[in-house]
Write an enzyme that holds these catalytic residues in place. Structure first.
Site, PDB file in Angstrom:
ATOM      1  N   HIS A 125       1.023  -1.188  -0.129  1.00 45.82           N
ATOM      2  CA  HIS A 125       0.239   0.234   0.208  1.00 45.82           C
ATOM      3  C   HIS A 125       0.921   1.164   0.211  1.00 45.82           C
ATOM      4  CE1 HIS A 125      -3.188   1.898   1.557  1.00 45.82           C
ATOM      5  NE2 HIS A 125      -2.766   3.073   1.367  1.00 45.82           N
ATOM      6  N   GLU A 126       2.005   1.591   0.980  1.00 43.30           N
ATOM      7  CA  GLU A 126       2.609   2.254   0.856  1.00 43.30           C
ATOM      8  C   GLU A 126       3.743   2.556  -0.349  1.00 43.30           C
ATOM      9  OE1 GLU A 126       1.806   4.464   2.818  1.00 43.30           O
ATOM     10  OE2 GLU A 126       0.443   3.329   4.339  1.00 43.30           O
ATOM     11  N   HIS A 153       1.624   4.882  -3.473  1.00 45.10           N
ATOM     12  CA  HIS A 153       2.197   5.610  -2.840  1.00 45.10           C
ATOM     13  C   HIS A 153       3.372   5.970  -3.795  1.00 45.10           C
ATOM     14  CE1 HIS A 153      -1.590   6.760  -0.633  1.00 45.10           C
ATOM     15  NE2 HIS A 153      -1.336   5.960   0.023  1.00 45.10           N
ATOM     16  N   HIS A 212       3.853   6.689  -6.900  1.00 47.03           N
ATOM     17  CA  HIS A 212       2.524   7.836  -7.639  1.00 47.03           C
ATOM     18  C   HIS A 212       3.727   9.108  -7.298  1.00 47.03           C
ATOM     19  CE1 HIS A 212      -1.517   9.460  -7.627  1.00 47.03           C
ATOM     20  NE2 HIS A 212      -0.998   9.459  -8.893  1.00 47.03           N
TER      21      HIS A 212
END
Ligand SMILES: [Zn+2]
Length: 676
Positions: free
Chosen positions: A465-466, A469, A472
């Site tokens: 998940h991290e 980010h 991105h």
């Protein structure tokens, strides 16, 4: 001035940042920024992108490069001196931010540029966002209201910092020494070793339980002693409140009340009826009704199933000689037993397959294949703690695209949870070429002795998940910080890449890359994989309604605030629980007092973003389900349309660019196992 925070280039000099240098550096930089803005706004020629916007981006960037490491250290290596220095700067930064946002001459400058030709779409988007944000900072207000806006912003900044401090202090203040191992019956070896290590670190005998998540969770999930579970549960969910073992010592109650009151007033100054409306001014969702309808619809689809899941759990527990009536501190415990019974699988069973070195190497391999990039560790880069590692990302052509720090393990004085934060932004013009750098922070179980840390599958998902980010932020090709990476991305779209990447933790091929038994290197056996997949949607409706409870609570709290009646925090929470929760927590539960997402993070009237973006992430992944999880063209399309474009276009336009159509909710419902 000889101050490492004022170094113009390169990575932050973490080991040389001294608390006493923080405030002088910030003072100096704010003076420089103000002077520069004064120069730029007093020129008589027509402002252009190059002569006006770029230099302003430069001003922001310089300040960010100095402040980011300070704020980061305050989160991960907190101490009294740094905290004091950090807090001394907050009101100054807030005042500066408001001053810039309300600067009429700056606003006029942007207005003059936006009408010019030859702007590319990302430049145009940056200018549109900037003009919007001037309005949201009160540029149009009369002087008196401008001043009030500034006061409110400053006070909010202080209060939110205080909220976090109370939570951190309350978390650190509690621990429980256990001298007799039988009291810890049921706990897996991993949790026992961690508790032993916690005792040794404190020079204590036996075992020590703490409220750090890697200590708290196993107690709730495995401890056979119901009284112990109750005690730890109570300590955890009364942190920073008027209840529990440290009742009143770090009580966030007045802070929360005041935060909500001020947010309401701030929204009112800008002409909004509530802070929820103000929040949506920068989001994908168009109206408060749309958000309420979205959450209500999901609740309607899942509440009955969730209640059924709880009844089933209660029946199972009573069949196990469990309590008559399930309490909050029984949920995780009996759920884990039921999961074992039904799917013959435990989180612990998977742990040996996820040693950290293997998971990291595998996760890098997964994203390398998906997005055609290369990730390598770089040694000798100075960090803030010996556990922290540093990596770089290059594309297929060898070009350096981004770098990141990785800080994986829980420790004292480190804020809980997992997050990605910006160290530096991509900034690319004829004059500068700065690459994006990220901080990736988790709170995993630290290695015990020589053995590598073994992750649960949940923790592996958190890491993905991290990292989503992080990609991105780091793979962005947008040249200007204000819309590069996650900047300028509406908050309810920002969880798209992160939740999207979690899907690769559930597929056989990527799993074989990220897992291997710690002793033998063996892949997860087919039978275990099947059981793991079978348990994927175990209690998924209960999980869904829990997230909806948080989201609806947050939204209503900010939408329905009434100055006559105050925040009514627990009254609203109770109503929401009546609507969507399957079980009412005990009266002493003070969940909201630790809900930092909405009180101190950026999720105020925006917690719904997780579910909102999950519609996007599930729908995006469904294209990989159709074409293969490592399909190169689909991976490239995601990278080019989403990851590389950041906030440089409307979120929906970017999504449609990738998917060829707007998203539907079907994939989310199917993945969560609650499709009709
Ligand atoms: Zn996230």
């Amino acid at each position: 001035m000889d101050n490492p925070l004022l170094e113009m280039n390169g990575l932050p000099p973490f080991s040389r940042i001294l608390p006493e240098q923080v405030e002088p550096a910030v003072d100096h930089l704010l003076t420089v920024c103000r002077e520069r803005i004064g120069e730029l706004t007093s020129r008589s020629d027509l402002p252009t992108w190059e002569s006006f916007v770029e230099p302003l981006e430069q001003v922001d960037d310089r300040l960010n490069r100095a402040w980011s490491p300070v704020s980061h250290l305050n989160s991960v290596m907190n101490n009294d001196d740094l905290r004091a220095a950090y807090n001394a700067c907050l009101p100054k930064l807030s005042a500066y931010g408001t001053e810039v946002g309300q600067n009429r001459a700056l606003f006029e400058g942007f207005r003059a540029v936006v009408d010019q030709e030859h702007l590319d779409p990302s430049q145009r988007k940056l200018l549109e966002n900037a003009l919007r944000d001037f309005h949201l900072s009160g540029v149009d207000l009369p002087e008196e209201k401008k001043a009030r806006y500034k006061e409110i912003s400053q006070e909010l900044t202080k209060l939110t910092s205080r909220f976090d401090e109370n939570l951190l202090d309350a978390t650190n203040a509690w621990n429980k020494q256990i001298k007799d191992e039988t009291a810890l019956a049921g706990l897996p070896d991993s949790a026992l070793s961690l508790a032993k290590q916690a005792a040794e670190e404190r020079g204590m005998e036996g075992w020590v339980l703490t409220l750090d998540f890697p200590s708290y969770l196993p107690v709730m999930t495995y401890a056979d002693d119901r009284n112990l579970r109750r005690e730890v549960y109570q300590a955890y969910c009364t942190r920073a409140s008027d209840q529990g073992p440290h009742a009143g010592e770090w009580d966030n109650t007045p802070i929360m009340e005041r935060i909500l009151e001020l947010r309401y007033e701030l929204a009112g100054l800008l002409g909004f009826g509530s802070f929820a409306e103000r929040s949506l001014a920068t989001k994908m969702a168009r109206s408060t009704d749309e958000v309420k309808g979205f959450l209500g619809d999901l609740a309607e689809r899942s509440v009955i199933r969730a209640r059924g899941e709880l009844q089933e759990l209660a029946r199972f527990a009573s069949g196990q000689q469990g309590p008559e009536e399930l309490e909050s501190w029984d949920l995780a415990y009996y759920s884990e037993k039921l999961r074992q019974h039904r799917h013959e699988i435990t989180q612990e069973e998977l742990r040996p397959y996820f040693p950290v070195p293997r998971v990291l190497k595998g996760m890098f391999a997964v994203v390398e294949r998906l997005f055609d990039i290369r990730i390598q560790e770089v040694h000798g880069v100075e960090t803030w703690h010996e556990d922290v590692r540093f990596f770089e990302i290059r594309d297929a052509g060898g070009e350096l695209r981004g770098q990141f720090y990785l800080d994986l393990y829980a420790r004292q004085k480190k804020r809980g949870g997992a997050w990605m934060d910006v160290c530096t932004n991509r900034f690319h013009t004829s004059r500068c070429d700065q690459i994006p750098v990220a901080y990736l922070v988790c709170n995993f179980t630290p290695p015990v002795g020589e053995r590598p840390s073994l992750l649960t599958h949940d923790e592996v998902q958190t890491l993905f998940h991290e990292f989503g980010h992080g990609l991105h932020h780091m793979l962005t090709k947008v040249d200007y910080p204000a819309v590069a990476g996650i900047n300028g991305v509406p908050w309810d779209a920002v969880e798209l890449p992160s939740q999207f990447l979690e899907n690769w933790c559930w597929e056989r091929e990527p799993l074989d890359l990220i897992s291997g038994h710690v002793a033998t290197g063996e892949p997860i056996p087919e039978d275990l994989f099947r059981r793991m997949r079978g348990a994927k949607n175990f209690q998924s409706a209960m999980q869904m309604v829990r997230q909806l409870e948080f989201a609806i609570f947050d939204f209503r709290l900010h939408l329905e605030y009434d100055p006559e009646r105050g925040a009514r925090i627990y009254e609203v929470l109770d109503q929401v629980r009546d609507q969507v929760a399957v079980m009412k927590p005990p009266a002493f539960n003070r969940f909201a007092h630790g809900f930092s997402h909405i009180f101190s993070g950026g999720y105020a009237a925006g917690y719904y973003s997780y579910k909102w973006a999950e519609v996007l992430s599930a729908d995006a992944f469904s294209l990989f389900e159709e074409r293969g999880v490592f399909d190169k063209d689909t991976g490239r399309a995601f990278c080019e349309n989403i990851l590389e474009r950041g906030g440089a276009a409307e979120a929906m336009d970017l999504y449609v660019g990738f998917r060829g159509r707007e998203p539907t909710i079907d994939a989310l419902l199917r993945h969560a196992g609650i499709a009709a």
